[in-house]
Design a protein around this motif. Sequence first.
Motif, PDB file in Angstrom:
ATOM      1  N   TYR A 136       0.803  -1.214   0.000  1.00  0.00           N
ATOM      2  CA  TYR A 136       0.000   0.000   0.000  1.00  0.00           C
ATOM      3  C   TYR A 136       0.844   1.276   0.000  1.00  0.00           C
ATOM      4  CZ  TYR A 136      -4.037  -2.945   1.163  1.00  0.00           C
ATOM      5  OH  TYR A 136      -5.019  -3.892   1.144  1.00  0.00           O
ATOM      6  N   LEU A 137       1.951   1.252   0.701  1.00  0.00           N
ATOM      7  CA  LEU A 137       2.753   2.472   0.867  1.00  0.00           C
ATOM      8  C   LEU A 137       3.949   2.522  -0.077  1.00  0.00           C
ATOM      9  CD1 LEU A 137       2.624   2.649   4.759  1.00  0.00           C
ATOM     10  CD2 LEU A 137       1.201   3.883   3.114  1.00  0.00           C
ATOM     11  N   GLY A 138       4.073   1.524  -0.944  1.00  0.00           N
ATOM     12  CA  GLY A 138       5.173   1.531  -1.909  1.00  0.00           C
ATOM     13  C   GLY A 138       6.532   1.386  -1.263  1.00  0.00           C
ATOM     14  N   LEU A 139       6.642   0.529  -0.245  1.00  0.00           N
ATOM     15  CA  LEU A 139       7.886   0.418   0.523  1.00  0.00           C
ATOM     16  C   LEU A 139       8.690  -0.839   0.235  1.00  0.00           C
ATOM     17  CD1 LEU A 139       6.621   1.622   4.035  1.00  0.00           C
ATOM     18  CD2 LEU A 139       8.090   2.886   2.438  1.00  0.00           C
ATOM     19  N   SER A 140       8.175  -1.744  -0.587  1.00  0.00           N
ATOM     20  CA  SER A 140       8.840  -3.045  -0.715  1.00  0.00           C
ATOM     21  C   SER A 140      10.233  -2.948  -1.325  1.00  0.00           C
ATOM     22  CB  SER A 140       7.983  -4.005  -1.542  1.00  0.00           C
ATOM     23  OG  SER A 140       7.825  -3.526  -2.862  1.00  0.00           O
ATOM     24  N   LYS A 141      10.476  -1.912  -2.126  1.00  0.00           N
ATOM     25  CA  LYS A 141      11.810  -1.731  -2.697  1.00  0.00           C
ATOM     26  C   LYS A 141      12.474  -0.442  -2.220  1.00  0.00           C
ATOM     27  CE  LYS A 141      11.206  -4.597  -6.801  1.00  0.00           C
ATOM     28  NZ  LYS A 141      11.348  -4.677  -8.284  1.00  0.00           N
ATOM     29  N   HIS A 142      11.934   0.133  -1.157  1.00  0.00           N
ATOM     30  CA  HIS A 142      12.538   1.345  -0.593  1.00  0.00           C
ATOM     31  C   HIS A 142      13.955   1.007  -0.133  1.00  0.00           C
ATOM     32  CE1 HIS A 142      13.263   4.777   2.012  1.00  0.00           C
ATOM     33  NE2 HIS A 142      12.138   5.340   1.589  1.00  0.00           N
ATOM     34  N   PRO A 151       5.084  10.275   6.422  1.00  0.00           N
ATOM     35  CA  PRO A 151       3.616  10.144   6.508  1.00  0.00           C
ATOM     36  C   PRO A 151       2.905  10.595   5.246  1.00  0.00           C
ATOM     37  CG  PRO A 151       4.407  12.001   7.828  1.00  0.00           C
ATOM     38  CD  PRO A 151       5.618  11.236   7.406  1.00  0.00           C
ATOM     39  N   GLN A 152       3.613  11.325   4.391  1.00  0.00           N
ATOM     40  CA  GLN A 152       2.999  11.744   3.125  1.00  0.00           C
ATOM     41  C   GLN A 152       2.649  10.561   2.240  1.00  0.00           C
ATOM     42  OE1 GLN A 152       6.119  12.378   4.089  1.00  0.00           O
ATOM     43  NE2 GLN A 152       7.586  12.093   2.409  1.00  0.00           N
ATOM     44  N   ARG A 153       3.275   9.407   2.483  1.00  0.00           N
ATOM     45  CA  ARG A 153       2.917   8.211   1.726  1.00  0.00           C
ATOM     46  C   ARG A 153       1.462   7.817   1.996  1.00  0.00           C
ATOM     47  NH1 ARG A 153       6.877   5.084  -0.694  1.00  0.00           N
ATOM     48  NH2 ARG A 153       8.980   5.950  -0.480  1.00  0.00           N
ATOM     49  N   VAL A 154       1.022   7.974   3.229  1.00  0.00           N
ATOM     50  CA  VAL A 154      -0.366   7.656   3.567  1.00  0.00           C
ATOM     51  C   VAL A 154      -1.311   8.612   2.831  1.00  0.00           C
ATOM     52  CG1 VAL A 154      -2.034   7.388   5.439  1.00  0.00           C
ATOM     53  CG2 VAL A 154       0.367   6.778   5.818  1.00  0.00           C
ATOM     54  N   THR A 155      -0.950   9.874   2.797  1.00  0.00           N
ATOM     55  CA  THR A 155      -1.765  10.865   2.088  1.00  0.00           C
ATOM     56  C   THR A 155      -1.861  10.520   0.600  1.00  0.00           C
ATOM     57  OG1 THR A 155      -1.077  12.579   3.658  1.00  0.00           O
ATOM     58  CG2 THR A 155      -2.026  13.316   1.572  1.00  0.00           C
ATOM     59  N   ARG A 156      -0.727  10.145  -0.006  1.00  0.00           N
ATOM     60  CA  ARG A 156      -0.745   9.773  -1.423  1.00  0.00           C
ATOM     61  C   ARG A 156      -1.610   8.543  -1.658  1.00  0.00           C
ATOM     62  NH1 ARG A 156       4.956  10.241  -1.664  1.00  0.00           N
ATOM     63  NH2 ARG A 156       5.126   8.060  -2.351  1.00  0.00           N
ATOM     64  N   SER A 181      -1.672   1.589  -4.448  1.00  0.00           N
ATOM     65  CA  SER A 181      -0.425   1.934  -3.758  1.00  0.00           C
ATOM     66  C   SER A 181      -0.187   3.437  -3.815  1.00  0.00           C
ATOM     67  CB  SER A 181       0.748   1.199  -4.414  1.00  0.00           C
ATOM     68  OG  SER A 181       1.993   1.715  -3.968  1.00  0.00           O
ATOM     69  N   ALA A 182       0.589   3.910  -2.865  1.00  0.00           N
ATOM     70  CA  ALA A 182       1.021   5.312  -2.900  1.00  0.00           C
ATOM     71  C   ALA A 182       1.857   5.594  -4.140  1.00  0.00           C
ATOM     72  CB  ALA A 182       1.818   5.643  -1.638  1.00  0.00           C
ATOM     73  N   ASP A 183       2.439   4.553  -4.731  1.00  0.00           N
ATOM     74  CA  ASP A 183       3.320   4.738  -5.885  1.00  0.00           C
ATOM     75  C   ASP A 183       2.600   4.647  -7.223  1.00  0.00           C
ATOM     76  OD1 ASP A 183       5.516   5.185  -4.336  1.00  0.00           O
ATOM     77  OD2 ASP A 183       6.459   3.233  -4.679  1.00  0.00           O
ATOM     78  N   HIS A 184       1.328   4.261  -7.246  1.00  0.00           N
ATOM     79  CA  HIS A 184       0.619   4.223  -8.521  1.00  0.00           C
ATOM     80  C   HIS A 184       0.450   5.642  -9.066  1.00  0.00           C
ATOM     81  CE1 HIS A 184      -1.142   0.056  -7.566  1.00  0.00           C
ATOM     82  NE2 HIS A 184      -0.389  -0.064  -8.636  1.00  0.00           N
TER      83      HIS A 184
END
Length: 412
Positions: A56-62, A299-304, A376-379
């Motif tokens: 959801y937050l686009g963190l898997s490849k962070h 936290p901006q990832r949640v907003t996105r 996701s936040a990254d879409h």
Amino acid sequence: MKPDRPSFAVVAERRFRLAGKAIIEQHNPYFLPVDQQRELCERNGIPFISFAHYDYLGLSKHPEVVAAASEELHRQGTGVGASRLVGGERAGHRVFERKLADFLGVGDAMSLVSGYLVNVSLINYLMGPRDLVLIDELAHNSIFVGAKNGRYDHRVFAHNDFDDLEHKLDDLRGQYRNVLIVVEGLYSMDGDIPDLPRLVALKEAHDAWLLVDEAHSYGVLGATGRGLCEHFDIDPKRIELTVGTLSKSFVSSGGFICAEQGVIDWLRFTLPGFVYSVGLSPAALGSAHGALDQLQAEPQRVTRLHDNSLYFRDRARAAGLDTGAAIGCGVVPILFSSPMQTMIASQVLLEQGVYAPPIVQIGVPKDQPRIRFFISADHTHEQMDKAIGIVAGVIAGNAGVGIEMQTAVMGA
């Protein structure tokens, strides 16, 4: 003479057919090697887009999350070697659990190696012969598996229908020692949420306990991703138990339980699913801890994620697509008129580089097939518009369907 009985393999084949084998005989969209599919798309100049994963937050490849997993792996090795109670504890387990509890605003937290195991083990352990469990009819399979194997009574109430729940509490509460109400924070097949303020009022008025499965709502609901309580501005300590998984927003694997510290202290020594299982592996622990750190730092990832989810839901509805009761946060299903139409839509999506498998038999009513889109936040808007346009074309009958899939499974 012993009667002839079908072999185990024959019985399995019959059950497979009953489960819907005929639907996938022409095209099987399941068990797709996603890494190979991504490589195939890239070789053919097609951007690969996944709406099938819980990142959801686009963190898997962070890079920070990957580095945290790698650091813990190289420092501790590949495994923990035993149950934490008798030899598997690592300092990082408690550090992560304490940080997670502080973030969520609960008394304490404990992690387990499987999110599915959490519900199966916990509910059975807590409830006894003179107890009752009341479960939302659309709750996760792990909850019902535990309920069917329990020593207690269990009843189902209509999905998110708290008039029905209240009637059952009025009728039944006096017959039982303890009553546990079980709901989800965000329903992964429908993308809707329960009315937590009313739930809390009901359970307090009837001296019941409440368990909220926040597998899909931690990291997703609330301004900073703290879940259903933050979404409704309710003190999480008013909820007796919450459970979560580390495979969604925390891009790892495993599950966890949150409760008062005294409850968690007791469960550490007694809960079968914890006592008789190993602790989180170093890499899983490191990635979950790294994801939690990034959730707090960004936290901006949640907003996105919130913005993207609403964009997808609203654009889908504007295109005439049925998104059911989805609130537009993380999970947005698109419902179809038949299983075959659902399969075709999934096939056409994949042919154009969009991975979104169909849900046609398992986990949803047979008359409500769907494709779940995990946002996701990254879409990007372009990616979401592409997916919506393809589905709308299939439903309108304007999208051609290739006879064979150009996938890694079929041979590139």
